[in-house]
Motif scaffolding. Structure first.
Motif, PDB file in Angstrom:
ATOM      1  N   HIS A 121       0.848  -1.196   0.000  1.00 54.12           N
ATOM      2  CA  HIS A 121       0.000   0.000   0.000  1.00 54.12           C
ATOM      3  C   HIS A 121       0.878   1.239   0.000  1.00 54.12           C
ATOM      4  O   HIS A 121       2.079   1.171   0.299  1.00 54.12           O
ATOM      5  CB  HIS A 121      -0.985   0.016   1.180  1.00 54.12           C
ATOM      6  CG  HIS A 121      -0.353   0.040   2.535  1.00 54.12           C
ATOM      7  ND1 HIS A 121      -0.164   1.194   3.252  1.00 54.12           N
ATOM      8  CD2 HIS A 121       0.126  -0.956   3.310  1.00 54.12           C
ATOM      9  CE1 HIS A 121       0.388   0.912   4.424  1.00 54.12           C
ATOM     10  NE2 HIS A 121       0.580  -0.385   4.480  1.00 54.12           N
ATOM     11  N   SER A 162      -7.349  -1.074  -4.401  1.00 48.94           N
ATOM     12  CA  SER A 162      -7.054   0.192  -3.726  1.00 48.94           C
ATOM     13  C   SER A 162      -5.599   0.590  -3.910  1.00 48.94           C
ATOM     14  O   SER A 162      -5.281   1.755  -4.162  1.00 48.94           O
ATOM     15  CB  SER A 162      -7.368   0.070  -2.231  1.00 48.94           C
ATOM     16  OG  SER A 162      -8.745  -0.050  -1.991  1.00 48.94           O
ATOM     17  N   THR A 163      -4.705  -0.376  -3.780  1.00 50.90           N
ATOM     18  CA  THR A 163      -3.285  -0.071  -3.959  1.00 50.90           C
ATOM     19  C   THR A 163      -2.998   0.323  -5.397  1.00 50.90           C
ATOM     20  O   THR A 163      -2.187   1.219  -5.660  1.00 50.90           O
ATOM     21  CB  THR A 163      -2.423  -1.271  -3.541  1.00 50.90           C
ATOM     22  OG1 THR A 163      -2.701  -1.607  -2.187  1.00 50.90           O
ATOM     23  CG2 THR A 163      -0.949  -0.951  -3.672  1.00 50.90           C
ATOM     24  N   GLY A 285      -2.897  -2.536   2.796  1.00 52.43           N
ATOM     25  CA  GLY A 285      -2.739  -2.932   1.406  1.00 52.43           C
ATOM     26  C   GLY A 285      -3.896  -3.799   0.957  1.00 52.43           C
ATOM     27  O   GLY A 285      -4.390  -3.679  -0.165  1.00 52.43           O
ATOM     28  N   PRO A 306      -8.502   2.541   2.041  1.00 49.19           N
ATOM     29  CA  PRO A 306      -7.856   1.662   1.062  1.00 49.19           C
ATOM     30  C   PRO A 306      -7.507   0.299   1.641  1.00 49.19           C
ATOM     31  O   PRO A 306      -7.069   0.175   2.769  1.00 49.19           O
ATOM     32  CB  PRO A 306      -6.596   2.453   0.687  1.00 49.19           C
ATOM     33  CG  PRO A 306      -6.991   3.879   0.868  1.00 49.19           C
ATOM     34  CD  PRO A 306      -7.900   3.895   2.053  1.00 49.19           C
ATOM     35  N   GLY A 307      -7.708  -0.713   0.827  1.00 46.67           N
ATOM     36  CA  GLY A 307      -7.404  -2.076   1.225  1.00 46.67           C
ATOM     37  C   GLY A 307      -8.546  -2.746   1.956  1.00 46.67           C
ATOM     38  O   GLY A 307      -9.066  -3.781   1.523  1.00 46.67           O
TER      39      GLY A 307
END
Length: 470
Positions: A121, A162-163, A285, A306-307
């Motif tokens: 991430h 997301s990453t 991540g 995110p993740g």
């Protein structure tokens, strides 16, 4: 044949900040080693280079993987550079795992070595949690601008959508990006029964970005609605003392048990007994902790960051809170919805089904495809271990006026080149150039794009064409 087996007899170096035996190992180390040992199992010669914690062996072999440990938290980077420079001919591929700051291996490997960067991430917003200025600014510079230059055109592997978005939007990478998600432990059915009273279990490294203080701060409100709630927090890290002091200061110390480091079996027992796991991280991540809990039928509460937004299926395998929302309110509502044993069982079935869709074997195959294709690309365009002057090209073409072309060849070619002719068909062997340069030579000779151009074979190099008509 699996994709992983295509790397059989290939020498691969994995660079990771820590190995799975490190006291502070987490999901990134699990990801690295689960893939490494599967590649080793299918015939690859895998070396994992990581930092050395106090008391750890410098060299160790585990599950077919050679583990080399050198340097400390930051010294491992310089140690990795020395290892790369001393072993320039030892590896066919390097897989560089970026944990905030990569090893910049692409700057130190020879051009015949494939190099792949794995990003869990993006850390741009997290450097402030660990460093003050100017160290935090340097960290952002290294992760973004410097990495973008060093890894230009190299393949990037990410663990979640997301990453991938962060790599494009925040880091500005234009590299080819490939998604290789985490696997799932595919645990056997737990040996312990689900708790009859509300219980939350968290297994995590106790570091600032995990924000477990938010869970502890939510406990007074949670206990007001669920007085019999108990919380298990397993893991170690620099935040352990602060979390214990916070729990005592809030008067909830009796409801929380800090287990410290736990083994795999104990971790599974804690998660299987719980109604929920809570993951209040600022970002991940992927969210391996979520999938591990899901594999045991335990849903998760997490923030929509995110993740974690990739790992949690809202309403089916857990709940997502908007960033900045009150953790206590949604966690209490989740516990309310799980009060009915039948509801807990339905949720557990959905969690297991979701987790079963991920496997480390599939992750290893996906990464193997990326590495294998990069090996092929490097060998195709950089000709493996041959220098540019070791290359030679053979061309075949016909021309409308063979006599006119023949009159120009001796003056147009170098003395090391050769040619032969049958009627109006010509064959040229051009030394010290590749296909691109060969097309330039043919263009100067007035030969069109119809010429067949290929790297010279061993026999082409052994048998030199006569510089005369035949």
């Amino acid at each position: 044949m699996t994709a992983s087996s295509t790397l059989a007899h290939t020498d691969i170096l994995f660079l990771n900040w820590r190995d799975p035996a490190h006291p502070q190992a987490g999901g990134a180390e699990t990801y690295c080693f689960e893939i490494a040992r599967r590649l080793a199992r299918t015939g690859a010669r895998v070396t994992l280079f990581a930092s050395r914690s106090p008391g750890a062996a410098a060299v160790e072999y585990t599950d077919g993987v050679r583990i080399l440990r050198q340097g400390g938290t930051f010294g491992v980077y310089a140690a990795a550079v020395r290892h790369l420079l001393r072993n320039r001919h030892a590896y066919d591929a390097v897989v560089d795992f970026q944990n905030g700051i990569p090893f910049f291996s692409a700057a130190f490997v020879p051009r015949w070595t494939a190099d792949v960067c794995v990003i869990h991430h993006v850390h741009q917003d997290q450097f402030d949690l660990f460093f003050r200025w100017p160290a935090n600014a340097v960290g952002r510079l290294l992760e973004k601008q410097v990495s973008r230059i060093v890894y230009r055109n190299r393949p990037i592997v990410v663990v979640s959508p997301s990453t991938r978005e962060g790599v494009r939007r925040e880091l500005g990478f234009h590299n080819p990006v490939f998604l290789v998600p985490n696997g799932s432990p595919h645990s056997e059915p737990a040996r312990v029964a689900r708790s009859e009273s509300p219980r939350i279990a968290v297994v995590s490294r106790l570091v600032p970005q995990k924000r477990l203080d938010l869970l502890v701060r939510a406990l007074p409100a949670l206990l007001g609605r669920h007085p019999d709630l108990r919380v298990d927090i397993a893991g170690q890290g620099g935040e352990l003392g602060r979390l214990r002091a916070l729990a005592e200061g809030l008067g909830v110390g009796g409801a929380v048990t800090f287990h410290g480091w736990v083994g795999e079996e104990r971790k599974r027992e804690l998660l299987a007994r719980a109604w929920l796991t809570v993951v209040p991280s600022v970002a991940e991540g992927w969210g391996l902790a979520v999938i591990e809990a899901n594999s045991l039928g335990t849903p998760a509460v997490a923030f929509d960051v995110p993740g974690l937004r990739d790992a949690v299926r809202p309403g089916r395998t857990g709940w997502l809170l908007p960033a900045g929302a009150d953790l206590a309110d949604l966690t209490a509502a989740a516990l309310d919805s799980l009060a009915d044993p039948a509801a807990r069982e339905r949720m557990a079935g959905r969690c297991r089904g979701w987790a079963d869709g991920f496997g480390w074997g599939d992750s290893a195959d996906r990464l193997a495809r990326v590495v294998q294709e990069e090996i092929r690309r490097v060998r195709r365009h950089r000709r493996s271990r041959r220098q540019a002057h070791d290359l030679a090209v053979v061309t075949h073409f016909e021309t409308a006026d063979g006599d006119a072309l023949e009159a120009t060849l001796d003056g147009a070619l170098r003395g090391t080149d050769g040619w032969s002719r049958r009627g109006d068909a010509f064959r040229l062997v051009l030394h010290g150039c590749d296909e691109v340069l060969a097309h330039g030579v043919l263009a100067r000779l007035g030969v069109g794009q119809q010429a067949a151009v290929a790297l010279a074979s061993r026999s082409d190099l052994l048998v030199r064409p006569e510089s005369s008509a035949t």
